[in-house]
Scaffold this motif. Structure first.
Motif, mmCIF file in Angstrom:
data_model
loop_
_atom_site.group_PDB
_atom_site.id
_atom_site.type_symbol
_atom_site.label_atom_id
_atom_site.label_comp_id
_atom_site.label_asym_id
_atom_site.label_seq_id
_atom_site.Cartn_x
_atom_site.Cartn_y
_atom_site.Cartn_z
ATOM 1 N N GLU A 1 -30.503 0.344 40.393
ATOM 2 C CA GLU A 1 -31.211 1.130 39.372
ATOM 3 C C GLU A 1 -30.253 1.594 38.279
ATOM 4 O OE1 GLU A 1 -34.041 5.109 38.983
ATOM 5 O OE2 GLU A 1 -33.601 4.241 40.956
ATOM 6 N N LYS A 2 -29.071 2.048 38.663
ATOM 7 C CA LYS A 2 -28.076 2.456 37.672
ATOM 8 C C LYS A 2 -27.693 1.285 36.773
ATOM 9 C CE LYS A 2 -25.988 6.163 40.457
ATOM 10 N NZ LYS A 2 -24.748 6.608 41.160
ATOM 11 N N GLU A 3 -27.536 0.114 37.386
ATOM 12 C CA GLU A 3 -27.177 -1.082 36.615
ATOM 13 C C GLU A 3 -28.288 -1.437 35.632
ATOM 14 O OE1 GLU A 3 -25.056 -4.706 35.581
ATOM 15 O OE2 GLU A 3 -24.487 -2.762 36.412
ATOM 16 N N PHE A 4 -29.546 -1.387 36.095
ATOM 17 C CA PHE A 4 -30.675 -1.720 35.225
ATOM 18 C C PHE A 4 -30.770 -0.755 34.036
ATOM 19 C CE2 PHE A 4 -32.955 -3.728 39.057
ATOM 20 C CZ PHE A 4 -32.482 -4.977 38.717
ATOM 21 N N LEU A 5 -30.667 0.530 34.310
ATOM 22 C CA LEU A 5 -30.782 1.525 33.245
ATOM 23 C C LEU A 5 -29.674 1.342 32.206
ATOM 24 C CD1 LEU A 5 -31.726 4.718 35.315
ATOM 25 C CD2 LEU A 5 -33.231 3.282 33.926
ATOM 26 N N HIS A 6 -28.481 0.975 32.682
ATOM 27 C CA HIS A 6 -27.377 0.719 31.764
ATOM 28 C C HIS A 6 -27.670 -0.483 30.875
ATOM 29 C CE1 HIS A 6 -23.318 0.205 30.249
ATOM 30 N NE2 HIS A 6 -23.262 -1.006 30.771
ATOM 31 N N ILE B 1 -30.651 -1.847 30.187
ATOM 32 C CA ILE B 1 -31.803 -1.577 29.331
ATOM 33 C C ILE B 1 -31.376 -0.746 28.126
ATOM 34 C CG2 ILE B 1 -33.981 -0.302 29.183
ATOM 35 C CD1 ILE B 1 -34.292 -2.942 30.601
ATOM 36 N N ALA B 2 -30.512 0.259 28.366
ATOM 37 C CA ALA B 2 -30.012 1.078 27.259
ATOM 38 C C ALA B 2 -29.224 0.227 26.266
ATOM 39 C CB ALA B 2 -29.147 2.211 27.805
ATOM 40 N N ASN B 3 -28.461 -0.729 26.760
ATOM 41 C CA ASN B 3 -27.702 -1.620 25.871
ATOM 42 C C ASN B 3 -28.640 -2.457 25.007
ATOM 43 O OD1 ASN B 3 -25.321 -0.670 26.922
ATOM 44 N ND2 ASN B 3 -24.933 -2.434 28.233
ATOM 45 N N ILE B 4 -29.711 -3.005 25.638
ATOM 46 C CA ILE B 4 -30.667 -3.815 24.874
ATOM 47 C C ILE B 4 -31.361 -2.962 23.811
ATOM 48 C CG2 ILE B 4 -32.825 -5.129 25.025
ATOM 49 C CD1 ILE B 4 -31.939 -6.111 27.755
ATOM 50 N N MET B 5 -31.726 -1.726 24.188
ATOM 51 C CA MET B 5 -32.381 -0.831 23.244
ATOM 52 C C MET B 5 -31.467 -0.559 22.039
ATOM 53 S SD MET B 5 -35.376 0.910 23.165
ATOM 54 C CE MET B 5 -35.836 1.443 24.817
ATOM 55 N N THR B 6 -30.187 -0.312 22.305
ATOM 56 C CA THR B 6 -29.236 -0.054 21.218
ATOM 57 C C THR B 6 -29.079 -1.276 20.319
ATOM 58 O OG1 THR B 6 -28.008 1.513 22.604
ATOM 59 C CG2 THR B 6 -26.862 0.603 20.700
ATOM 60 N N LEU B 7 -28.939 -2.449 20.937
ATOM 61 C CA LEU B 7 -28.788 -3.686 20.159
ATOM 62 C C LEU B 7 -30.038 -3.980 19.338
ATOM 63 C CD1 LEU B 7 -27.067 -5.822 22.946
ATOM 64 C CD2 LEU B 7 -25.995 -5.091 20.804
ATOM 65 N N MET B 8 -31.209 -3.695 19.909
ATOM 66 C CA MET B 8 -32.464 -3.915 19.189
ATOM 67 C C MET B 8 -32.528 -3.019 17.947
ATOM 68 S SD MET B 8 -36.344 -3.142 20.470
ATOM 69 C CE MET B 8 -35.993 -1.367 20.384
ATOM 70 N N ASN B 9 -32.151 -1.742 18.105
ATOM 71 C CA ASN B 9 -32.173 -0.825 16.965
ATOM 72 C C ASN B 9 -31.169 -1.244 15.893
ATOM 73 O OD1 ASN B 9 -34.165 0.817 18.092
ATOM 74 N ND2 ASN B 9 -32.669 2.061 19.204
ATOM 75 N N GLU B 10 -30.024 -1.758 16.324
ATOM 76 C CA GLU B 10 -29.043 -2.256 15.352
ATOM 77 C C GLU B 10 -29.594 -3.468 14.598
ATOM 78 O OE1 GLU B 10 -25.352 -3.054 17.282
ATOM 79 O OE2 GLU B 10 -25.068 -0.981 17.973
ATOM 80 N N THR B 11 -30.333 -4.310 15.320
ATOM 81 C CA THR B 11 -30.943 -5.481 14.686
ATOM 82 C C THR B 11 -31.960 -5.066 13.638
ATOM 83 O OG1 THR B 11 -30.661 -6.737 16.750
ATOM 84 C CG2 THR B 11 -32.210 -7.615 15.131
ATOM 85 N N VAL B 12 -32.805 -4.097 13.996
ATOM 86 C CA VAL B 12 -33.822 -3.621 13.062
ATOM 87 C C VAL B 12 -33.170 -2.958 11.846
ATOM 88 C CG1 VAL B 12 -35.751 -2.021 12.780
ATOM 89 C CG2 VAL B 12 -35.541 -3.350 14.879
ATOM 90 N N ALA B 13 -32.058 -2.256 12.069
ATOM 91 C CA ALA B 13 -31.367 -1.586 10.963
ATOM 92 C C ALA B 13 -30.853 -2.582 9.929
ATOM 93 C CB ALA B 13 -30.214 -0.752 11.511
ATOM 94 N N LEU B 14 -30.576 -3.813 10.374
ATOM 95 C CA LEU B 14 -30.086 -4.845 9.452
ATOM 96 C C LEU B 14 -31.213 -5.553 8.716
ATOM 97 C CD1 LEU B 14 -27.329 -6.482 11.689
ATOM 98 C CD2 LEU B 14 -26.945 -5.109 9.636
ATOM 99 N N ASP B 15 -32.451 -5.251 9.095
ATOM 100 C CA ASP B 15 -33.581 -5.985 8.532
ATOM 101 C C ASP B 15 -33.676 -5.792 7.021
ATOM 102 O OD1 ASP B 15 -35.687 -7.746 8.933
ATOM 103 O OD2 ASP B 15 -37.168 -6.133 8.999
ATOM 104 N N GLY B 16 -33.451 -4.551 6.539
ATOM 105 C CA GLY B 16 -33.521 -4.307 5.097
ATOM 106 C C GLY B 16 -32.479 -5.101 4.338
ATOM 107 N N GLU B 17 -31.261 -5.142 4.878
ATOM 108 C CA GLU B 17 -30.191 -5.921 4.251
ATOM 109 C C GLU B 17 -30.543 -7.403 4.226
ATOM 110 O OE1 GLU B 17 -25.722 -7.341 5.481
ATOM 111 O OE2 GLU B 17 -26.343 -5.311 6.050
ATOM 112 N N LYS C 1 -28.173 -10.735 32.748
ATOM 113 C CA LYS C 1 -27.581 -9.928 33.814
ATOM 114 C C LYS C 1 -28.654 -9.153 34.566
ATOM 115 C CE LYS C 1 -23.149 -9.508 31.402
ATOM 116 N NZ LYS C 1 -22.252 -8.624 30.633
ATOM 117 N N ILE C 2 -29.678 -8.700 33.845
ATOM 118 C CA ILE C 2 -30.798 -8.024 34.501
ATOM 119 C C ILE C 2 -31.553 -8.998 35.392
ATOM 120 C CG2 ILE C 2 -33.045 -6.936 34.103
ATOM 121 C CD1 ILE C 2 -31.883 -5.636 31.610
#
Length: 286
Positions: free
Chosen positions: A152-157, A159-175, A277-278
């Motif tokens: 569970e600890k591994e999964f949450l880690h 998932i949090a990484n994917i969420m962060t990467l997804m938000n970074e991807t969306v942030a680049l959308d305007g550029e 990895k998940i």
């Protein structure tokens, strides 16, 4: 709380004349695959033991063993006296002057010289065996639960990484959109032709809508949250988690195909790595 399919459980009980040992090992499997080894005297109880294990462990590749060690001075193997006497009598006819000791040595090596008396199942003993079986299965479940905490600890880690990467991807959308607009405008200017600006804007909007990742971002975020909710449930949910990761993979792949931007595609590759990895660990979830 999720449980791992991997685990090991052992239990022992010392009785006045025997020692009972139960060992249970579990590995991951798509279904319930059980291998049972137990003394021949308890074979008629095997079906009940199988049902007992299936109710407790539910899924996995299970190796289950019962060992009975005789600690008394008695033995179930007896000398077959009439048979040995008959062998000696027959050998005297062949070797008239043979030494009695030598005849005895030869006789005990002959077929049926020793006999093993089959023990009948003692109901009281079997109840004690079942107590040891219950304890072994309980220890295995405890092992599975502790492994589940680590998973569970591994999964949450991840998932949090994917969420962060997804938000970074969306942030680049305007550029990315500005880059596409600039590239298209430059290409048209190089053609040195007059164009209708309104028509250009319409075509540009249509083009950008094809590469819009908002819908994929929303669906992926929902899948990530559903994954977290599922691992917090009480039921066996390994298969469900596997289905959710498949849906997550579809959304990430679509985002990658729509990105058309080097940095966004790099982030998508990192999301795919986290997802793989998940998926590897989901195979171990009950």
């Amino acid at each position: 709380m999720i449980q791992s399919m991997t685990g090991f459980g052992k239990a022992t009980m010392q009785l006045p004349t025997k020692k009972i040992t139960v060992e249970v090992k579990s590995l991951n499997s798509k279904g319930f695959d059980l291998n049972v080894r137990m003394p021949s005297m308890y074979r008629e109880m095997e079906l009940g033991v199988r049902n007992q294990i299936a109710n407790v462990l539910e899924r996995g590749k299970i190796d289950f063993c019962i060992f009975i060690e005789n600690t008394s001075e008695q033995t179930s193997t007896k000398i077959n006296v009439p048979i040995i006497k008959e062998y000696i009598r027959q050998m005297r006819e062949v070797y008239e002057n043979a030494d009695e000791t030598e005849l005895m040595k030869m006789a005990v090596r002959m077929p049926d010289a020793l006999k093993t008396e089959r023990e009948e199942i003692d109901e009281d003993d079997w109840k004690l065996v079942q107590v040891v079986v219950d304890e072994g299965l309980k220890n295995l479940k405890s092992f599975r639960t502790s492994e589940g905490v680590a998973l569970e600890k591994e999964f949450l880690h991840r998932i949090a990484n994917i969420m962060t990467l997804m938000n970074e991807t969306v942030a680049l959308d305007g550029e990315r959109i500005d880059t596409v607009k600039t590239r298209l405008r430059t290409a048209i200017d190089e053609l040195k032709v007059n164009i209708d600006d309104n028509r250009f804007e319409q075509e540009l909007i249509f083009y950008l809508e094809k590469y819009d990742i908002t819908e994929e971002k929303v669906r992926l975020e929902n899948h990530l949250n559903y994954f977290i909710e599922t691992i917090a449930g009480n039921e066996a949910n390994g298969r469900k988690l596997g289905f959710i990761t498949q849906e997550m993979g579809r959304e990430i792949n679509t985002m990658g195909s729509k990105s058309n931007h080097a940095q966004m595609q790099k982030l998508v590759v990192q999301m795919k790595d986290e997802l793989e990895k998940i998926k590897e660990q989901v195979l171990n979830v009950l």
